[in-house]
Design an enzyme around this catalytic site. Sequence first.
Site, PDB file in Angstrom:
ATOM      1  CE  LYS A  14      -2.083  70.119  46.415  1.00 21.76           C
ATOM      2  NZ  LYS A  14      -2.312  69.292  47.607  1.00 21.76           N
ATOM      3  NE  ARG A  89       6.064  69.413  45.026  1.00 18.79           N
ATOM      4  CZ  ARG A  89       4.996  68.733  45.429  1.00 18.79           C
ATOM      5  NH1 ARG A  89       4.643  68.781  46.685  1.00 18.79           N
ATOM      6  NH2 ARG A  89       4.296  68.021  44.581  1.00 18.79           N
ATOM      7  NE  ARG A 128      -4.938  60.683  46.940  1.00 15.33           N
ATOM      8  CZ  ARG A 128      -4.255  61.817  46.984  1.00 15.33           C
ATOM      9  NH1 ARG A 128      -4.758  62.925  46.478  1.00 15.33           N
ATOM     10  NH2 ARG A 128      -3.062  61.856  47.565  1.00 15.33           N
ATOM     11  NE  ARG A 134      -0.905  58.620  45.341  1.00 13.24           N
ATOM     12  CZ  ARG A 134      -0.777  59.936  45.336  1.00 13.24           C
ATOM     13  NH1 ARG A 134      -1.546  60.682  44.578  1.00 13.24           N
ATOM     14  NH2 ARG A 134       0.118  60.515  46.102  1.00 13.24           N
ATOM     15  NE  ARG A 146       1.789  62.005  50.397  1.00 12.32           N
ATOM     16  CZ  ARG A 146       0.607  61.663  49.903  1.00 12.32           C
ATOM     17  NH1 ARG A 146       0.032  60.535  50.272  1.00 12.32           N
ATOM     18  NH2 ARG A 146      -0.008  62.435  49.038  1.00 12.32           N
TER      19      ARG A 146
END
Length: 191
Positions: A14, A89, A128, A134, A146
Amino acid sequence: MLNIVLFGPPGAGKGTQSERLIEKFNLTHISTGDLFRKHLSEGTELGKLAQKFMDDGYLVPDEVVIGMVEDRIKQDDVVNGIIFDGFPRTVNQAEALDNLLQKNGEHISGMIALEVPHDELKKRLHARGKISGRADDQNEEKINNRIEVYLRETLPVSEFYRNQDKFYAVNGVGSIDSIFNSIVETIENLS
């Protein structure tokens, strides 16, 4: 105006695609994370209210989030439309967004959903995580959580837009350019 909800699970692409769509269609990017940071740093009333909930360990209520979104869409730089990233969301947020836009003479043009198999999502998130550092992208348990939270709490939003004939699935696997071209073709066919 063109008002798009860019949708998909963590790692679907996204962020990568929204940057390109913003440039191509000259859209205003609205991310609730960015809105939270802005209101908190500026010490606005909405920011103070959000901070109170976060300090107490609660999710920021939909009314506060919608208030921030409403504040943002009324700004002068919203000319050609909006790309909503990470919002709505929940179905309650989607309903509130529809009401807010309708009150301002607007509507959601479509939800573009990037569809990516779970094993591919996990590979992307791990990659990533190595690049970005992260922590939530480097831990298998957090990644699985998640994805589960997305499936349980966020995926029902797609049904909300599907029931309005505004849901458009795009294969999120392939080159960045081929995925982008598929999204652009979908958006151009909305009108």
